[in-house]
Scaffold this motif. Structure first.
Motif, PDB file in Angstrom:
ATOM      1  N   GLU A  41      30.193   4.038  22.092  1.00 49.82           N
ATOM      2  CA  GLU A  41      31.539   4.129  21.499  1.00 49.82           C
ATOM      3  C   GLU A  41      32.418   2.969  21.979  1.00 49.82           C
ATOM      4  OE1 GLU A  41      32.424   8.866  20.846  1.00 49.82           O
ATOM      5  OE2 GLU A  41      32.036   8.208  22.886  1.00 49.82           O
ATOM      6  N   ILE A  42      32.332   2.659  23.269  1.00 46.74           N
ATOM      7  CA  ILE A  42      33.141   1.559  23.818  1.00 46.74           C
ATOM      8  C   ILE A  42      32.748   0.237  23.156  1.00 46.74           C
ATOM      9  CG2 ILE A  42      33.747   0.281  25.931  1.00 46.74           C
ATOM     10  CD1 ILE A  42      33.215   2.920  27.484  1.00 46.74           C
ATOM     11  N   ALA A  43      31.441   0.077  22.924  1.00 48.60           N
ATOM     12  CA  ALA A  43      30.973  -1.148  22.267  1.00 48.60           C
ATOM     13  C   ALA A  43      31.621  -1.294  20.896  1.00 48.60           C
ATOM     14  CB  ALA A  43      29.450  -1.123  22.148  1.00 48.60           C
ATOM     15  N   SER A  44      31.701  -0.189  20.153  1.00 45.49           N
ATOM     16  CA  SER A  44      32.317  -0.286  18.822  1.00 45.49           C
ATOM     17  C   SER A  44      33.826  -0.481  18.935  1.00 45.49           C
ATOM     18  CB  SER A  44      31.978   0.943  17.975  1.00 45.49           C
ATOM     19  OG  SER A  44      32.815   2.015  18.323  1.00 45.49           O
ATOM     20  N   GLN A  45      34.439   0.129  19.933  1.00 47.05           N
ATOM     21  CA  GLN A  45      35.893  -0.031  20.097  1.00 47.05           C
ATOM     22  C   GLN A  45      36.260  -1.456  20.490  1.00 47.05           C
ATOM     23  OE1 GLN A  45      35.965   3.140  22.907  1.00 47.05           O
ATOM     24  NE2 GLN A  45      37.034   4.553  21.536  1.00 47.05           N
ATOM     25  N   MET A  46      35.404  -2.089  21.309  1.00 50.03           N
ATOM     26  CA  MET A  46      35.727  -3.429  21.792  1.00 50.03           C
ATOM     27  C   MET A  46      35.021  -4.534  21.006  1.00 50.03           C
ATOM     28  SD  MET A  46      35.762  -2.872  25.939  1.00 50.03           S
ATOM     29  CE  MET A  46      36.179  -4.586  26.237  1.00 50.03           C
ATOM     30  N   ALA A  84      43.918   1.249  19.431  1.00 51.13           N
ATOM     31  CA  ALA A  84      44.669   0.981  20.666  1.00 51.13           C
ATOM     32  C   ALA A  84      44.132  -0.258  21.387  1.00 51.13           C
ATOM     33  CB  ALA A  84      44.616   2.196  21.587  1.00 51.13           C
ATOM     34  N   VAL A  85      42.812  -0.408  21.404  1.00 52.48           N
ATOM     35  CA  VAL A  85      42.204  -1.596  22.033  1.00 52.48           C
ATOM     36  C   VAL A  85      42.705  -2.855  21.327  1.00 52.48           C
ATOM     37  CG1 VAL A  85      40.016  -2.864  22.281  1.00 52.48           C
ATOM     38  CG2 VAL A  85      40.127  -0.451  22.908  1.00 52.48           C
ATOM     39  N   ASN A  86      42.678  -2.833  19.997  1.00 54.09           N
ATOM     40  CA  ASN A  86      43.135  -4.002  19.228  1.00 54.09           C
ATOM     41  C   ASN A  86      44.593  -4.317  19.502  1.00 54.09           C
ATOM     42  OD1 ASN A  86      40.758  -4.613  18.026  1.00 54.09           O
ATOM     43  ND2 ASN A  86      41.162  -3.496  16.137  1.00 54.09           N
ATOM     44  N   VAL A  87      45.416  -3.274  19.499  1.00 49.17           N
ATOM     45  CA  VAL A  87      46.853  -3.478  19.714  1.00 49.17           C
ATOM     46  C   VAL A  87      47.092  -4.068  21.107  1.00 49.17           C
ATOM     47  CG1 VAL A  87      49.051  -2.236  20.040  1.00 49.17           C
ATOM     48  CG2 VAL A  87      47.633  -1.738  18.052  1.00 49.17           C
ATOM     49  N   CYS A  88      46.440  -3.531  22.119  1.00 48.11           N
ATOM     50  CA  CYS A  88      46.637  -4.021  23.492  1.00 48.11           C
ATOM     51  C   CYS A  88      46.123  -5.450  23.652  1.00 48.11           C
ATOM     52  CB  CYS A  88      45.928  -3.119  24.504  1.00 48.11           C
ATOM     53  SG  CYS A  88      46.760  -1.554  24.735  1.00 48.11           S
ATOM     54  N   LEU A  89      44.941  -5.720  23.091  1.00 50.92           N
ATOM     55  CA  LEU A  89      44.394  -7.072  23.249  1.00 50.92           C
ATOM     56  C   LEU A  89      45.213  -8.103  22.479  1.00 50.92           C
ATOM     57  CD1 LEU A  89      40.517  -6.456  23.231  1.00 50.92           C
ATOM     58  CD2 LEU A  89      41.990  -6.911  25.190  1.00 50.92           C
ATOM     59  N   ASN A  90      45.730  -7.704  21.317  1.00 50.65           N
ATOM     60  CA  ASN A  90      46.611  -8.614  20.561  1.00 50.65           C
ATOM     61  C   ASN A  90      47.838  -8.954  21.373  1.00 50.65           C
ATOM     62  OD1 ASN A  90      45.089  -8.827  18.319  1.00 50.65           O
ATOM     63  ND2 ASN A  90      46.239  -7.349  17.075  1.00 50.65           N
ATOM     64  N   LEU A  96      43.966  -8.329   5.967  1.00 51.65           N
ATOM     65  CA  LEU A  96      43.287  -9.206   6.928  1.00 51.65           C
ATOM     66  C   LEU A  96      43.295  -8.596   8.315  1.00 51.65           C
ATOM     67  CD1 LEU A  96      44.485 -12.821   6.117  1.00 51.65           C
ATOM     68  CD2 LEU A  96      42.157 -11.957   6.080  1.00 51.65           C
ATOM     69  N   GLU A  97      44.491  -8.090   8.676  1.00 50.88           N
ATOM     70  CA  GLU A  97      44.691  -7.519  10.001  1.00 50.88           C
ATOM     71  C   GLU A  97      43.717  -6.373  10.252  1.00 50.88           C
ATOM     72  OE1 GLU A  97      48.206  -4.743  11.340  1.00 50.88           O
ATOM     73  OE2 GLU A  97      48.933  -6.671  10.653  1.00 50.88           O
ATOM     74  N   ASN A  98      43.453  -5.596   9.198  1.00 52.52           N
ATOM     75  CA  ASN A  98      42.609  -4.424   9.366  1.00 52.52           C
ATOM     76  C   ASN A  98      41.158  -4.673   8.990  1.00 52.52           C
ATOM     77  OD1 ASN A  98      44.549  -2.433  10.235  1.00 52.52           O
ATOM     78  ND2 ASN A  98      45.505  -2.804   8.255  1.00 52.52           N
ATOM     79  N   TRP A  99      40.881  -5.901   8.593  1.00 48.52           N
ATOM     80  CA  TRP A  99      39.562  -6.181   8.063  1.00 48.52           C
ATOM     81  C   TRP A  99      38.470  -5.896   9.080  1.00 48.52           C
ATOM     82  CZ3 TRP A  99      37.837  -5.908   3.591  1.00 48.52           C
ATOM     83  CH2 TRP A  99      36.612  -6.449   3.237  1.00 48.52           C
ATOM     84  N   GLU A 100      38.681  -6.439  10.296  1.00 47.00           N
ATOM     85  CA  GLU A 100      37.685  -6.272  11.360  1.00 47.00           C
ATOM     86  C   GLU A 100      37.511  -4.791  11.664  1.00 47.00           C
ATOM     87  OE1 GLU A 100      36.932  -7.666  15.904  1.00 47.00           O
ATOM     88  OE2 GLU A 100      38.895  -7.976  15.002  1.00 47.00           O
ATOM     89  N   GLU A 101      38.655  -4.098  11.694  1.00 49.55           N
ATOM     90  CA  GLU A 101      38.652  -2.655  11.961  1.00 49.55           C
ATOM     91  C   GLU A 101      37.825  -1.922  10.905  1.00 49.55           C
ATOM     92  OE1 GLU A 101      42.505  -0.315  11.989  1.00 49.55           O
ATOM     93  OE2 GLU A 101      42.587  -1.611  13.737  1.00 49.55           O
ATOM     94  N   ILE A 102      38.074  -2.277   9.654  1.00 50.80           N
ATOM     95  CA  ILE A 102      37.387  -1.603   8.551  1.00 50.80           C
ATOM     96  C   ILE A 102      35.888  -1.871   8.631  1.00 50.80           C
ATOM     97  CG2 ILE A 102      37.084  -1.577   6.037  1.00 50.80           C
ATOM     98  CD1 ILE A 102      40.150  -2.338   5.935  1.00 50.80           C
ATOM     99  N   ILE A 103      35.525  -3.147   8.824  1.00 52.79           N
ATOM    100  CA  ILE A 103      34.121  -3.505   8.878  1.00 52.79           C
ATOM    101  C   ILE A 103      33.406  -2.772  10.006  1.00 52.79           C
ATOM    102  CG2 ILE A 103      32.523  -5.388   9.409  1.00 52.79           C
ATOM    103  CD1 ILE A 103      34.166  -7.175   7.705  1.00 52.79           C
ATOM    104  N   THR A 104      34.022  -2.783  11.189  1.00 53.19           N
ATOM    105  CA  THR A 104      33.350  -2.170  12.335  1.00 53.19           C
ATOM    106  C   THR A 104      33.253  -0.669  12.150  1.00 53.19           C
ATOM    107  OG1 THR A 104      34.463  -3.850  13.586  1.00 53.19           O
ATOM    108  CG2 THR A 104      33.238  -2.213  14.839  1.00 53.19           C
ATOM    109  N   LEU A 105      34.293  -0.082  11.590  1.00 56.36           N
ATOM    110  CA  LEU A 105      34.269   1.372  11.423  1.00 56.36           C
ATOM    111  C   LEU A 105      33.153   1.789  10.474  1.00 56.36           C
ATOM    112  CD1 LEU A 105      38.039   2.168  11.428  1.00 56.36           C
ATOM    113  CD2 LEU A 105      36.359   2.841  13.121  1.00 56.36           C
ATOM    114  N   GLU A 106      32.852   0.906   9.535  1.00 61.34           N
ATOM    115  CA  GLU A 106      31.733   1.185   8.627  1.00 61.34           C
ATOM    116  C   GLU A 106      30.447   1.377   9.431  1.00 61.34           C
ATOM    117  OE1 GLU A 106      31.504   1.027   5.140  1.00 61.34           O
ATOM    118  OE2 GLU A 106      33.654   0.927   4.909  1.00 61.34           O
ATOM    119  N   GLU A 107      30.405   0.639  10.561  1.00 58.54           N
ATOM    120  CA  GLU A 107      29.148   0.617  11.319  1.00 58.54           C
ATOM    121  C   GLU A 107      29.056   1.705  12.369  1.00 58.54           C
ATOM    122  OE1 GLU A 107      29.523  -3.261  12.759  1.00 58.54           O
ATOM    123  OE2 GLU A 107      29.131  -4.183  10.830  1.00 58.54           O
TER     124      GLU A 107
END
Ligand SMILES: [Zn+2]
Lengths: 195, 161
Positions: free
Chosen positions: A164-169, A81-87, B149-160
């Motif tokens: 959690e917020i740090a990882s979300q943002m 949701a953070v990504n979608v809103c910021l995009n 590509l769009e999900n790349w950042e998401e995937i990488i961060t979720l790993e962490e």
């Protein structure tokens, strides 16, 4: 390593990953109001907020095959949701900057979203004091720079930890602490009459 | 210094993370104790708690009556596209070596049609299907890469996380 999660929502998502659409339907029904409100508090436009929320659920739906639980489901969906809103905000800002290329803008304005249409604007004006108050609060929130607003929303409405917020943002915990601190200070000033 | 004259306190900045339960147990205990004796920090604590409460008092929106319906319509569109693409993908794996030849044949065939309008072209039905969808197929590959590509950042961060 995948997390051995006891989070029931993670279990629902895993059921969906294994082909049981009911898992997704349950998550959709549980999170739809929260995600719509998160988007609405961020952008202050009901129609846009519902579009953004649908996009969030579409991404969850599409991500099922790749889903590997590493965190609570709620942390994950709010990250989307953070990504979608910021995009969306970036897109709108780009359009806004292009439109007002000849207008001089203050640094402060550069940090804000363009003014969104407020669905409740007309009705709020001729309703009771509580509606006026709500409007003032929404405006104060809207006037926060977007990163502060995002961090404040995730903390105050959704009670995520700084970690959690740090990882979300995708920022550091220290940055989250600062964003929330500054956001609260600005809100305190803006809402002085109501405190 | 007289406490009543004091205008600032160096503990005030800790009130926000204190409210959020983000201080270490040691700092948490000292802020708690400090609050009993410092009017500035107590005032700050009350003010920030009020801010949080004001925000939370706003009634949340209910989803529109057609929110879910609209969403499932988008899912149906997505599924329809996916199934078209997967048919094409399965077809194309077997036919990959032939794909270029078919495309070339198509170019030649259309060239022939332009030059010799009278000559009809004959292609087998599968070849025709691939040829007709060749643009769609390249779109699919591009879209697939974009999604990654769009999900790349998401995937990488979720790993962490
Ligand atoms: Zn103090």
């Amino acid at each position: 390593m995948p997390l051995k999660s006891t989070d029931p929502d993670v279990q629902l998502m895993l059921r969906f990953k294994n082909g049981d659409e009911d898992g997704f339907r349950k998550l959709f029904s549980k999170y739809q109001t929260r995600i719509i409100n998160f988007c609405f508090r961020f952008c202050s436009d009901r129609v846009l907020a519902e579009d953004l929320a649908q996009e969030v659920f579409l991404r969850v739906y599409r991500a099922a095959n790749r889903y590997r639980p590493k965190a609570r489901f709620s942390t994950w969906i709010y990250r989307i949701a953070v990504n979608v809103c910021l995009n969306e905000s970036r897109k709108l800002k780009k359009r806004y900057v292009t439109q007002s290329i000849d207008q001089s803008m203050s640094d402060d304005q550069n940090n804000r979203l363009p003014e969104y249409r407020d669905e409740n604007q007309v009705s709020a004006d001729d309703k009771m004091a509580s509606r006026q108050r709500d409007k003032q609060i929404k405006k104060a929130l809207q006037n926060l720079p977007e990163q502060q607003r995002m961090a404040v929303l995730l903390r105050i409405y959704n009670e995520f930890s700084y970690n959690e917020i740090a990882s979300q943002m995708s920022v550091s915990e220290g940055k989250v602490k600062t964003l929330i601190f500054r956001g609260r200070q600005t809100l305190k000033q803006a809402l002085q009459g109501l405190i | 210094m007289d406490k009543k004259m004091k205008k600032s306190c160096n503990v005030t900045d800790l009130i926000s993370p204190f409210i959020d339960g983000e201080l270490s147990p040691k700092d948490n205990a000292s802020v708690l104790q400090h609050l009993e004796s410092c009017a500035i920090c107590r005032k700050e604590y009350d003010a920030l708690k009020s801010v949080d409460k004001l925000l939370c008092d706003i009634k949340p929106l209910e989803p529109s009556f057609d929110f879910a319906r609209e969403f499932w319509k988008k899912v149906d569109t997505l599924e329809a596209k996916k199934s078209r693409w997967s048919i094409l993908k399965n077809l194309s794996w077997g036919w990959r070596p032939a794909l270029g030849a078919v495309a070339a044949l198509l170019v030649i065939a259309s060239g022939s049609v332009i030059y010799y309008r009278s000559a009809p072209t004959t292609l087998d039905p599968t070849g025709m299907l691939i040829a007709e969808n060749i643009t769609l197929y390249s779109d699919y590959e591009i879209i697939n890469s974009l999604e990654l590509l769009e999900n790349w950042e998401e995937i990488i961060t979720l790993e962490e996380i």
